[in-house]
Write a protein that holds these residues in place. Structure first.
Motif, mmCIF file in Angstrom:
data_model
loop_
_atom_site.group_PDB
_atom_site.id
_atom_site.type_symbol
_atom_site.label_atom_id
_atom_site.label_comp_id
_atom_site.label_asym_id
_atom_site.label_seq_id
_atom_site.Cartn_x
_atom_site.Cartn_y
_atom_site.Cartn_z
ATOM 1 N N TYR A 3 0.830 -1.191 0.000
ATOM 2 C CA TYR A 3 0.000 0.000 0.000
ATOM 3 C C TYR A 3 0.865 1.242 0.000
ATOM 4 O O TYR A 3 2.028 1.211 0.388
ATOM 5 N N GLU A 119 -9.487 9.329 -8.892
ATOM 6 C CA GLU A 119 -9.650 7.872 -8.894
ATOM 7 C C GLU A 119 -8.355 7.189 -8.454
ATOM 8 O O GLU A 119 -8.365 6.263 -7.638
ATOM 9 N N ASN A 122 -7.339 6.932 -4.753
ATOM 10 C CA ASN A 122 -7.859 5.804 -3.975
ATOM 11 C C ASN A 122 -6.809 4.719 -3.747
ATOM 12 O O ASN A 122 -6.976 3.874 -2.869
ATOM 13 N N TRP A 123 -5.756 4.698 -4.529
ATOM 14 C CA TRP A 123 -4.693 3.722 -4.345
ATOM 15 C C TRP A 123 -3.881 4.006 -3.082
ATOM 16 O O TRP A 123 -3.147 3.152 -2.610
ATOM 17 N N LYS A 125 -3.252 4.853 0.857
ATOM 18 C CA LYS A 125 -3.819 4.656 2.193
ATOM 19 C C LYS A 125 -3.852 5.996 2.931
ATOM 20 O O LYS A 125 -4.858 6.377 3.508
ATOM 21 N N SER A 164 -11.236 16.266 -2.310
ATOM 22 C CA SER A 164 -10.830 14.856 -2.382
ATOM 23 C C SER A 164 -11.530 14.020 -1.323
ATOM 24 O O SER A 164 -11.774 12.837 -1.537
ATOM 25 N N THR A 165 -11.863 14.609 -0.195
ATOM 26 C CA THR A 165 -12.515 13.845 0.868
ATOM 27 C C THR A 165 -13.904 13.374 0.451
ATOM 28 O O THR A 165 -14.428 12.426 1.022
ATOM 29 N N SER A 168 -12.681 10.302 -2.560
ATOM 30 C CA SER A 168 -11.588 9.349 -2.398
ATOM 31 C C SER A 168 -11.599 8.732 -1.008
ATOM 32 O O SER A 168 -12.023 9.360 -0.043
ATOM 33 N N SER A 169 -11.088 7.521 -0.946
ATOM 34 C CA SER A 169 -10.986 6.827 0.343
ATOM 35 C C SER A 169 -9.666 7.116 1.054
ATOM 36 O O SER A 169 -9.479 6.710 2.192
ATOM 37 N N ALA A 170 -8.748 7.811 0.398
ATOM 38 C CA ALA A 170 -7.454 8.119 1.021
ATOM 39 C C ALA A 170 -7.643 9.089 2.184
ATOM 40 O O ALA A 170 -8.456 10.006 2.112
ATOM 41 N N THR A 171 -6.886 8.871 3.242
ATOM 42 C CA THR A 171 -6.869 9.792 4.372
ATOM 43 C C THR A 171 -5.806 10.842 4.100
ATOM 44 O O THR A 171 -4.655 10.505 3.815
#
Length: 183
Positions: A3, A119, A122-123, A125, A164-165, A168-171
């Motif tokens: 990750y 998109e 999302n890769w 973490k 982005s929040t 996207s799932s990235a923190t």
């Protein structure tokens, strides 16, 4: 499967130095070194050269494609990988150079590029946003850096992060300007 953890921020704020320091202190981390300057050099240009916006979009797409390749390869590996650029950087650099008047075609290309960057985000973490705050050191291949140009970039980046929040799932962690001291 690995990750990704990334640093994002303007040029000349210490992302690469932070990445190297983290790699020294956490031996299990593996580096995925970005190469924006190399991509641009292969295209016969550099970040200091201003180009028409549609040409800028083509260069930005090449930068993104290159990094997608190296990030994908890292994700196929095992462990935690850290990089000194993220799709948030690429969106912000593109918006930083956005002219007042663009064509409908350029707007379509821009929107597609931004969607692709979100998109790919999302890769990741986790992403750490490094804000301006360290002394500026000039570099031959980087775009010019002044206090106000870095503040402009940072303002755009903070807005991109807020968007982005939603997609996207990235923190994304915004680092305090006073937190970082580089030697």
């Amino acid at each position: 499967m690995g990750y990704l953890v990334g640093f994002t921020g303007s040029h000349r704020v210490g992302k690469t130095a932070l990445m190297k320091a983290l790699l020294e202190s956490v031996p299990k981390l593996q580096a995925v070194q970005s190469d924006v300057a190399g991509v641009l050099a292969k295209r016969g240009t550099n970040a200091k050269i201003e180009v028409p916006f549609q040409e800028r979009l083509v260069h930005q797409r090449a930068i993104l494609d290159y990094h997608v390749g190296i990030w994908r390869k890292a994700l196929e590996g095992d462990g935690t990988f850290i990089t000194d650029r993220t799709p948030l950087c690429f969106i912000t650099y593109t918006l930083y150079d956005l002219p007042r008047n663009i064509t409908a075609h350029e707007e379509k290309l821009l929107n597609s590029y931004i969607e692709d960057c979100f998109e790919i985000l999302n890769w990741f973490k986790t992403v750490f946003l490094v804000q301006p705050g360290i002394p500026l050191i000039p570099a031959d291949t980087s775009a010019g850096a002044t206090y106000w140009s870095l503040e402009k970039f940072n303002s755009i980046l903070l807005d991109v992060v807020s968007k982005s929040t939603k997609v996207s799932s990235a923190t994304v962690n915004v680092l305090d300007r006073n937190l970082i001291v580089l030697k």
